[in-house]
Design a protein around this motif. Structure first.
Motif, PDB file in Angstrom:
ATOM      1  N   HIS A 137       0.829  -1.213   0.000  1.00  0.00           N
ATOM      2  CA  HIS A 137       0.000   0.000   0.000  1.00  0.00           C
ATOM      3  C   HIS A 137       0.862   1.261   0.000  1.00  0.00           C
ATOM      4  CE1 HIS A 137       0.467   1.269   4.266  1.00  0.00           C
ATOM      5  NE2 HIS A 137       0.583  -0.007   4.508  1.00  0.00           N
ATOM      6  N   LYS A 138       2.055   1.190   0.572  1.00  0.00           N
ATOM      7  CA  LYS A 138       2.966   2.337   0.531  1.00  0.00           C
ATOM      8  C   LYS A 138       3.534   2.530  -0.871  1.00  0.00           C
ATOM      9  CE  LYS A 138       4.427   2.382   5.375  1.00  0.00           C
ATOM     10  NZ  LYS A 138       5.589   2.374   6.281  1.00  0.00           N
ATOM     11  N   ILE A 139       3.793   1.426  -1.553  1.00  0.00           N
ATOM     12  CA  ILE A 139       4.287   1.504  -2.932  1.00  0.00           C
ATOM     13  C   ILE A 139       3.220   2.131  -3.824  1.00  0.00           C
ATOM     14  CG2 ILE A 139       5.059   0.170  -4.933  1.00  0.00           C
ATOM     15  CD1 ILE A 139       6.158  -1.897  -2.878  1.00  0.00           C
ATOM     16  N   ARG A 140       1.982   1.731  -3.625  1.00  0.00           N
ATOM     17  CA  ARG A 140       0.896   2.322  -4.413  1.00  0.00           C
ATOM     18  C   ARG A 140       0.819   3.832  -4.180  1.00  0.00           C
ATOM     19  NH1 ARG A 140      -1.910  -2.189  -2.094  1.00  0.00           N
ATOM     20  NH2 ARG A 140      -1.950  -3.929  -3.565  1.00  0.00           N
ATOM     21  N   ALA A 141       0.936   4.221  -2.931  1.00  0.00           N
ATOM     22  CA  ALA A 141       0.865   5.649  -2.607  1.00  0.00           C
ATOM     23  C   ALA A 141       1.992   6.422  -3.275  1.00  0.00           C
ATOM     24  CB  ALA A 141       0.904   5.842  -1.094  1.00  0.00           C
ATOM     25  N   LYS A 142       3.186   5.858  -3.292  1.00  0.00           N
ATOM     26  CA  LYS A 142       4.335   6.518  -3.923  1.00  0.00           C
ATOM     27  C   LYS A 142       4.108   6.670  -5.434  1.00  0.00           C
ATOM     28  CE  LYS A 142       7.749   4.943  -0.509  1.00  0.00           C
ATOM     29  NZ  LYS A 142       8.225   6.255  -0.051  1.00  0.00           N
ATOM     30  N   ILE A 143       3.599   5.636  -6.064  1.00  0.00           N
ATOM     31  CA  ILE A 143       3.342   5.690  -7.504  1.00  0.00           C
ATOM     32  C   ILE A 143       2.297   6.753  -7.825  1.00  0.00           C
ATOM     33  CG2 ILE A 143       2.348   4.379  -9.436  1.00  0.00           C
ATOM     34  CD1 ILE A 143       3.708   1.882  -8.171  1.00  0.00           C
ATOM     35  N   GLN A 144       1.305   6.878  -6.968  1.00  0.00           N
ATOM     36  CA  GLN A 144       0.221   7.824  -7.223  1.00  0.00           C
ATOM     37  C   GLN A 144       0.654   9.283  -7.055  1.00  0.00           C
ATOM     38  OE1 GLN A 144      -2.540   5.811  -4.515  1.00  0.00           O
ATOM     39  NE2 GLN A 144      -3.924   5.449  -6.235  1.00  0.00           N
ATOM     40  N   ILE A 145       1.756   9.529  -6.351  1.00  0.00           N
ATOM     41  CA  ILE A 145       2.253  10.904  -6.213  1.00  0.00           C
ATOM     42  C   ILE A 145       3.472  11.154  -7.094  1.00  0.00           C
ATOM     43  CG2 ILE A 145       1.330  11.160  -3.868  1.00  0.00           C
ATOM     44  CD1 ILE A 145       4.213  10.831  -2.819  1.00  0.00           C
ATOM     45  N   GLY A 146       3.843  10.156  -7.898  1.00  0.00           N
ATOM     46  CA  GLY A 146       4.972  10.321  -8.808  1.00  0.00           C
ATOM     47  C   GLY A 146       6.322  10.016  -8.201  1.00  0.00           C
ATOM     48  N   ASP A 147       6.342   9.453  -6.981  1.00  0.00           N
ATOM     49  CA  ASP A 147       7.614   9.105  -6.341  1.00  0.00           C
ATOM     50  C   ASP A 147       8.064   7.737  -6.853  1.00  0.00           C
ATOM     51  OD1 ASP A 147       9.845   8.790  -4.759  1.00  0.00           O
ATOM     52  OD2 ASP A 147       8.726   8.485  -2.884  1.00  0.00           O
ATOM     53  N   ILE A 148       8.457   7.708  -8.104  1.00  0.00           N
ATOM     54  CA  ILE A 148       8.838   6.447  -8.741  1.00  0.00           C
ATOM     55  C   ILE A 148      10.121   5.890  -8.130  1.00  0.00           C
ATOM     56  CG2 ILE A 148       9.625   5.421 -10.914  1.00  0.00           C
ATOM     57  CD1 ILE A 148       6.612   5.829 -10.757  1.00  0.00           C
ATOM     58  N   LYS A 149      11.070   6.754  -7.814  1.00  0.00           N
ATOM     59  CA  LYS A 149      12.317   6.279  -7.198  1.00  0.00           C
ATOM     60  C   LYS A 149      12.029   5.567  -5.883  1.00  0.00           C
ATOM     61  CE  LYS A 149      15.600   9.668  -9.079  1.00  0.00           C
ATOM     62  NZ  LYS A 149      16.538  10.775  -8.717  1.00  0.00           N
ATOM     63  N   GLY A 150      11.180   6.172  -5.069  1.00  0.00           N
ATOM     64  CA  GLY A 150      10.826   5.558  -3.786  1.00  0.00           C
ATOM     65  C   GLY A 150      10.110   4.236  -3.973  1.00  0.00           C
ATOM     66  N   ALA A 151       9.198   4.203  -4.935  1.00  0.00           N
ATOM     67  CA  ALA A 151       8.469   2.963  -5.213  1.00  0.00           C
ATOM     68  C   ALA A 151       9.423   1.874  -5.688  1.00  0.00           C
ATOM     69  CB  ALA A 151       7.394   3.228  -6.264  1.00  0.00           C
ATOM     70  N   ASN A 152      10.335   2.234  -6.581  1.00  0.00           N
ATOM     71  CA  ASN A 152      11.286   1.245  -7.103  1.00  0.00           C
ATOM     72  C   ASN A 152      12.220   0.723  -6.021  1.00  0.00           C
ATOM     73  OD1 ASN A 152      10.170   1.571  -9.628  1.00  0.00           O
ATOM     74  ND2 ASN A 152      11.824   2.824 -10.445  1.00  0.00           N
ATOM     75  N   ASN A 153      12.602   1.578  -5.081  1.00  0.00           N
ATOM     76  CA  ASN A 153      13.454   1.137  -3.971  1.00  0.00           C
ATOM     77  C   ASN A 153      12.739   0.078  -3.138  1.00  0.00           C
ATOM     78  OD1 ASN A 153      15.618   2.787  -4.628  1.00  0.00           O
ATOM     79  ND2 ASN A 153      14.945   4.466  -3.319  1.00  0.00           N
ATOM     80  N   PHE A 154      11.446   0.286  -2.887  1.00  0.00           N
ATOM     81  CA  PHE A 154      10.666  -0.687  -2.123  1.00  0.00           C
ATOM     82  C   PHE A 154      10.425  -1.963  -2.933  1.00  0.00           C
ATOM     83  CE2 PHE A 154       8.182   1.608   1.488  1.00  0.00           C
ATOM     84  CZ  PHE A 154       9.384   2.053   2.013  1.00  0.00           C
ATOM     85  N   LEU A 155      10.207  -1.798  -4.228  1.00  0.00           N
ATOM     86  CA  LEU A 155       9.946  -2.958  -5.083  1.00  0.00           C
ATOM     87  C   LEU A 155      11.191  -3.823  -5.284  1.00  0.00           C
ATOM     88  CD1 LEU A 155       7.724  -1.302  -7.839  1.00  0.00           C
ATOM     89  CD2 LEU A 155       7.015  -3.171  -6.322  1.00  0.00           C
ATOM     90  N   GLY A 156      12.344  -3.152  -5.391  1.00  0.00           N
ATOM     91  CA  GLY A 156      13.568  -3.876  -5.733  1.00  0.00           C
ATOM     92  C   GLY A 156      13.701  -4.065  -7.232  1.00  0.00           C
ATOM     93  N   HIS A 157      12.802  -3.447  -7.984  1.00  0.00           N
ATOM     94  CA  HIS A 157      12.849  -3.445  -9.448  1.00  0.00           C
ATOM     95  C   HIS A 157      12.059  -2.232  -9.929  1.00  0.00           C
ATOM     96  CE1 HIS A 157       9.315  -6.050  -8.374  1.00  0.00           C
ATOM     97  NE2 HIS A 157       8.714  -5.191  -9.178  1.00  0.00           N
ATOM     98  N   ASN A 158      12.195  -1.916 -11.208  1.00  0.00           N
ATOM     99  CA  ASN A 158      11.460  -0.778 -11.762  1.00  0.00           C
ATOM    100  C   ASN A 158       9.980  -1.108 -11.903  1.00  0.00           C
ATOM    101  OD1 ASN A 158      13.880   0.683 -12.076  1.00  0.00           O
ATOM    102  ND2 ASN A 158      14.207  -0.166 -14.123  1.00  0.00           N
ATOM    103  N   TYR A 159       9.141  -0.159 -11.475  1.00  0.00           N
ATOM    104  CA  TYR A 159       7.710  -0.372 -11.642  1.00  0.00           C
ATOM    105  C   TYR A 159       7.385  -0.421 -13.128  1.00  0.00           C
ATOM    106  CZ  TYR A 159       2.698   0.035 -11.442  1.00  0.00           C
ATOM    107  OH  TYR A 159       1.348  -0.219 -11.603  1.00  0.00           O
ATOM    108  N   THR A 160       6.666  -1.461 -13.534  1.00  0.00           N
ATOM    109  CA  THR A 160       6.425  -1.717 -14.947  1.00  0.00           C
ATOM    110  C   THR A 160       4.952  -1.965 -15.224  1.00  0.00           C
ATOM    111  OG1 THR A 160       8.624  -2.721 -15.175  1.00  0.00           O
ATOM    112  CG2 THR A 160       7.035  -3.220 -16.897  1.00  0.00           C
ATOM    113  N   ILE A 161       4.447  -1.314 -16.274  1.00  0.00           N
ATOM    114  CA  ILE A 161       3.097  -1.603 -16.736  1.00  0.00           C
ATOM    115  C   ILE A 161       3.172  -2.147 -18.156  1.00  0.00           C
ATOM    116  CG2 ILE A 161       2.066   0.156 -15.261  1.00  0.00           C
ATOM    117  CD1 ILE A 161       1.694   1.912 -17.735  1.00  0.00           C
ATOM    118  N   ARG A 162       2.196  -2.958 -18.522  1.00  0.00           N
ATOM    119  CA  ARG A 162       2.186  -3.568 -19.846  1.00  0.00           C
ATOM    120  C   ARG A 162       0.826  -3.321 -20.488  1.00  0.00           C
ATOM    121  NH1 ARG A 162       6.729  -6.676 -18.816  1.00  0.00           N
ATOM    122  NH2 ARG A 162       6.838  -7.270 -16.612  1.00  0.00           N
ATOM    123  N   GLY A 163       0.809  -3.217 -21.811  1.00  0.00           N
ATOM    124  CA  GLY A 163      -0.461  -2.975 -22.467  1.00  0.00           C
ATOM    125  C   GLY A 163      -0.422  -3.266 -23.945  1.00  0.00           C
ATOM    126  N   HIS A 164      -1.598  -3.204 -24.552  1.00  0.00           N
ATOM    127  CA  HIS A 164      -1.742  -3.436 -25.989  1.00  0.00           C
ATOM    128  C   HIS A 164      -1.465  -2.145 -26.750  1.00  0.00           C
ATOM    129  CE1 HIS A 164      -3.383  -7.428 -25.337  1.00  0.00           C
ATOM    130  NE2 HIS A 164      -4.223  -6.921 -24.453  1.00  0.00           N
TER     131      HIS A 164
END
Length: 273
Positions: A129-156
């Protein structure tokens, strides 16, 4: 899976560094058991398989939430007849109304129950839930640090508005489903096209095209040459560049995009060192 001697149980949305600690405790002959709640949006559905080499069994919460403690353990033992070890987090609960904790699991299961303590990073506890909050405010670096990998989305791949290639820069546009979409703005990113094994350096935009047609877009400009996308693309976010902004003219937007590209090139050059 039938031969697995250890399992790790949880929701595991994000497959973040806290989750990875559980996986390490299984040893080589382990299986990840995902309790699928339907709320996962960091790694929805089978996206989790991109972040672990362990096999994964998915259990739908709606199908097991009625079970009492004994019923839940019996289900696990039927799925894994050679089961000797169960790994869970410190906040793990199971059974009807989440009535049971790891203490009950230790009583109900005859093998080893390993409870992994809360994982922290620089004094801050790691949770999805903290990672989600970071992504929603644009704190991608913080989210990636918690994830241990780059946040990734996939689509058509979808057709864009057509202005980019003619008047601005060419972009690959995608439509995604099930993923948490980051805050509107411009990002340093890496983009994977179709089934290519490598990622291209890129600048990505998420948001409403307020300067042009006002429509919502997820689009990525590839920095190492023009590429053709046939069916799908993945965008991995590195860092936030700027908020979405309305410009007074296409020319002003074009200048801003040039600055975005330079920032991304410098950032990615530093990362490559």
């Amino acid at each position: 899976m039938k031969n697995s001697t250890a399992i790790a149980i949880g929701g595991f949305d994000g497959m973040h560094i806290g989750h990875q600690q559980l996986f390490k405790e299984m040893g080589e002959n382990g299986t990840i058991v995902v309790i699928e709640t339907g709320y996962a949006n960091l790694t929805p559905k089978k996206e989790r398989e991109n972040f672990s080499n362990f096999s994964i069994l998915y259990l739908n919460l709606e199908n097991i939430r009625h079970l009492d403690g004994e019923g839940f353990v019996s289900l696990l033992q039927s799925k894994f007849p050679k089961l000797k070890k169960i790994v869970v987090g410190y906040d793990f609960h199971f059974g009807k109304h989440r009535k049971y904790s790891f203490d009950d699991l230790k009583i109900l299961f005859s093998g080893e129950v390993k409870v992994v303590d809360e994982v922290t990073l620089k004094g801050d506890s790691v949770h999805s839930h903290k990672i989600r909050a970071k992504i929603q405010i644009g704190d991608i670096k913080g989210a990636n640090n918690f994830l241990g990998h780059n946040y990734t989305i996939r689509g058509h791949h979808i057709t864009g508005q057509g202005i980019g290639k003619k008047e601005l820069v060419a972009t690959i546009n995608i439509e995604t489903e099930g993923f948490l979409v980051p805050k509107e703005g411009v990002y340093v990113s890496l983009t994977r096209i179709d089934d290519e094994e490598h990622y291209h350096p890129s600048v990505s935009f998420i948001g409403h095209r307020v300067t042009t047609d006002g429509s919502f877009a997820i689009e990525s400009h590839i920095l190492d040459g023009e590429v053709v996308c046939d069916t799908k693309a993945s965008i991995s976010f590195i860092s936030f560049i700027r908020d979405n902004k309305k410009f007074d003219s296409i020319q002003e937007l074009k200048q801003a995009i040039k600055k975005d590209i330079n920032i991304a090139l410098n950032k990615l050059k530093i990362l490559a060192l």
